[in-house]
Design a protein around this motif. Structure first.
Motif: not given
Length: 828
Positions: A529, A525, A521
């Motif tokens: 980002e 992420k 995860d």
């Protein structure tokens, strides 16, 4: 027998197999025993068999007599019939056992085996055990008469019974037997039974069922449970040990049974610890005087078992359509719970506890040799106890600890124990079965499942859960749950016992899996980002140069939309809050069985004019209690006295309201005649009890004062009145000798009895004028709604703000003299 003869086989040595001396005369054979010695012997030897079994044997012998009457019986003398040791029951004749004709007995049994026939065709046959008991009765009768049966009788009867067993099996294949064996109750049906019992408010069936399931025992064994049969385990369990069982009347082989809590969410109805805590709390007044958990004071042994079987059958009969989906209703029996728990223990997982542990907990023999070499072991029983607590052995939550306290010696925890269990701790603390540690662990489970308990209370307004003392202390309950309760290991509960290795392996694998998932995860992420950062940098570059692209335009429009939405929401919240009133909907709305209402943790203290709804005449008025408020039904004097002094928490919808002490309620605070009559009933008994105590003016009434004042007031009632200890609406008082100064007349008053719930015609209370509550018809009164800006519209010019009215002062400060309706009903 001779000393050089060796007994063949193993097992118990029978009397005729012992090395005995029967030639020497008995010394002092002519000495007459005293009556008290004979009585002591009869009392001791009478324990060898229960009177119920003796009566059954004598009745069976009586059935044999007619066919063998002329030559095989004798008339009993008066002395023989009066002999309690031989116990002839109601028989006038007895068999002559020496030289008994075995062919006559077999002929009788051959006729007796047919239970139902039609036109010479056998339709039903009696069970093998029923026929065998006639043989047992003859053997017992011979032993009582001091006679010895012939070897022919033993061999012939063994051959006959062995053949009948096969005959009965063949008849069973043809459907000619009336079987009464109970079907095992599956886990799904057992869970439904617990839920039905809770929904109907039958806490007795609820806790008794859980005891039978978790202990894997008979109902007659649970019947006699007392505090001395329970104790805290080494860490997270509660140990039960019976004094005796059906197959072990001496208690020589009884073993401890470890039981566990089920802290899983929405599993309160199958948590044994929670059920025990609720039962002890609701019956604290009785358990102060007796350590028996289920047998009522003065009742006989097995009365609780019989009551349970009857009530269980009634509950399941009301859910016949659902029960028949799980088993044959003709085979439904309370004993099926014991069978079901044994089945669940051995098949709930592909890695069940050892069969030895299951057999030891169920008091089942596994054969003479195995019984000798395989004994009870704590580890196997602890694993079995967790499975019977309905924890999932295939999930890592199987190793969860029960709810317990961070500091069991904290003052709030001690106060919670005092509130929940009254004087039970005080009365039993100096005994060998001091239940302090046990009740502390049970209370933690009840607090842990308090949301579920509150949901049941909200779903069923008259539920017995509403009489739990701890629910009337919402601040204490919230503190115990949020601050002092934990599921983590500490000094009080250091380890989880009974956890097999595969659960620990599953837990370790899950931790590795969670770590891998977290890393994956995190990588995803980071990619998102990074893309957003690049896009944001490009947008800033365009904006700094005075340009415009689609991303900048979208952000501006989203910001404007959010600002408008927030402004509208704020205006709606402001208009709603300005009303300041709570309007009641349909008070009779009941949630579905699978949808318990969610009750807020914090109890609100209602203002004197908090609620606005119509009275019985349809006129809208302000009230200090919700429209759904009612006095608890079937409340005992102890429960009523607590609510009389400290008030109660009433759940209206999802909102709990802290109702003022009932002694401060007035008839004008209640909207219906039924509630007013209930208040009169409560006032009739508790105003008398108030004469014996002094209630603190500062309103500081704690659990210790409630307990001590109740004892004092009860002694006062016993000295001056005779009364029945029934529920409040049915308590009957009879005036007796009164102390000087009690009542206006004092001295001796004529005895008369009446029910305090129906005092009309017995006492007349002087009518006194009293201010009527202001009639306030605000705008929109028809539907009970109002807006903040229109709240004062339509009010009469002479309207008085309730905050300025002395009748609406804070209940803790309102200690003015009672009105006419608060006068002692016994004063003339």
């Amino acid at each position: 027998m001779p000393r050089n003869t060796r007994r063949q086989g193993g097992g118990r040595i029978l009397p005729h197999q012992r090395d005995t001396d029967d030639t020497t005369p008995v010394l002092g054979a002519n000495i007459e025993l005293r009556a008290e010695h004979r009585d002591a012997i009869v009392t001791t030897e009478g324990k060898s068999m229960e009177d119920k079994c003796r009566r059954d044997y004598r009745n069976r012998i009586k059935e044999i007599l007619p066919g063998y009457f002329e030559v095989g019986t004798k008339v009993l003398t008066v002395e023989e019939k009066a002999d309690n040791v031989v116990f002839h029951w109601k028989n006038d004749h007895d068999l002559i056992y020496s030289g008994i004709n075995v062919d006559m007995i077999k002929a009788f049994l051959g006729e007796k085996k047919v239970k139902l026939e039609r036109d010479g065709v056998v339709l039903l046959m009696h069970s093998f055990s029923h026929i065998r008991k006639y043989d047992d009765a003859i053997k017992w009768g011979a032993a009582m008469a001091g006679a010895r049966l012939s070897q022919t009788y033993y061999s012939e009867m063994d051959r006959f019974l062995s053949a009948y067993r096969k005959e009965y099996t063949a008849a069973k294949k043809e459907g000619k037997v009336d079987e009464k064996d109970a079907d095992p109750i599956t886990i799904s049906l057992f869970s439904l039974i617990c839920q039905w019992a809770v929904d109907e408010g039958n806490t007795f069936v609820w806790v008794f069922s859980l005891a039978m399931w978790n202990l894997m025992s008979r109902s007659i064994s649970v019947d006699s449970l007392a505090f001395h049969n329970l104790k805290r385990g080494a860490s997270d369990s509660v140990k039960f040990q019976f004094d005796e069982t059906k197959t072990d009347k001496t208690g020589e082989f009884v073993t401890e049974k470890n039981c566990y809590a089920n802290p899983c969410e929405k599993r309160g109805h199958v948590c044994f610890f929670t059920a025990l805590a609720v039962w002890i709390s609701l019956n604290a007044e009785v358990l102060e005087l007796s350590e028996k958990l289920f047998i009522r004071p003065g009742a006989e042994a097995k009365s609780a078992s019989q009551r349970y079987c009857r009530q269980l059958a009634e509950i399941c009969g009301r859910h016949f359509d659902e029960v028949k989906k799980h088993l044959r209703f003709s085979r439904f029996n309370a004993h099926g719970i014991r069978k079901g728990s044994g089945t669940h223990a051995s098949s709930a997982t592909t890695l069940p506890p050892s069969f030895v542990a299951v057999a030891a907990r169920g008091e089942w023999s596994i054969g003479k040799v195995l019984d000798v070499y395989f004994k009870f072991a704590m580890g196997g029983d602890q694993y079995l106890g967790r499975i019977l607590a309905l924890l999932d052995p295939n999930d890592t939550s199987f190793a969860t600890l029960p709810p317990h306290w961070k500091d069991p010696e904290h003052e709030s925890v001690k106060r919670g124990l005092k509130v929940a269990f009254g004087n039970v701790l005080e009365r039993h603390k100096d005994t060998n079965h001091d239940p302090s540690g046990l009740l502390s662990l049970l209370l933690a489970s009840m607090v842990h499942h308090s949301d579920w308990i509150q949901g049941i209370k909200a779903k069923h307004p008259d539920h017995p859960f509403g009489m739990l003392p701890l629910l009337d202390e919402p601040e204490l309950l919230k503190e115990l749950k949020d601050v002092h309760l934990t599921l983590e290991a500490n000094e009080d509960v250091p380890i989880a016992t009974g956890v097999p290795p595969h659960v620990a392996h599953s837990k370790a694998i899950k931790e590795v899996f969670d770590m891998c998932t977290e890393i994956r995860d995190g990588q995803e992420k980071f990619r998102e980002e990074l893309a957003e950062a690049v896009s944001e940098a490009v947008d800033k570059k365009v904006e700094s140069e005075g340009g415009l692209n689609m991303a900048l335009l979208t952000n501006k429009l989203d910001s404007m939309k959010k600002a408008i939405t927030d402004d509208i929401a704020a205006r709606i919240d402001s208009a709603t809050a300005a009303g300041g009133l709570n309007t009641n909907g349909d008070a009779n709305t009941v949630a579905t069985d699978n949808d318990l209402p969610t009750v807020n943790d914090t109890a609100n203290v209602p203002a004197p004019y908090q609620f606005y709804y119509p009275d019985e005449k349809g006129q809208q008025r302000y009230w200090c209690v919700p429209q759904s408020f009612h006095f608890p039904k079937a409340a005992t004097r102890s429960v009523g006295w607590r609510k009389w002094l400290v008030g109660s928490v009433h759940v209206d919808g999802s909102t709990p309201w802290k109702i003022r002490p009932f002694r401060l309620l007035k008839e004008s605070d209640l909207h219906s005649k039924a509630l007013k009559n209930d208040l009169k009933a409560w006032r009739g008994i508790f105003k008398l009890m108030e004469k014996a105590v002094t209630i603190p003016n500062d309103g500081n009434v704690d659990a210790a004062f409630v307990a001590s004042s109740f004892a004092t007031a009860t002694d006062f009632l016993k000295e001056n009145y005779s009364f029945s200890t029934s529920n409040i609406p049915s308590i009957t008082l009879q005036r007796g000798q009164l102390e000087p100064g009690i009542g206006r007349r004092g001295g001796v008053s004529e005895k008369r009895s009446f029910k305090v719930a129906n005092r009309r015609g017995v006492n007349k209370v002087a009518k006194r004028g009293r201010h009527k509550r202001a009639q306030i018809p605000p705008a929109g009164a028809g539907d009970g709604q109002e807006a903040g800006a229109n709240r004062d519209a339509g009010r009469p010019t002479n309207w008085v703000d309730p905050s300025d009215d002395p009748r609406f002062t804070n209940v803790a400060e309102n200690e003015a003299a009672p009105a006419a309706e608060d006068q002692d009903p016994m004063e003339v």
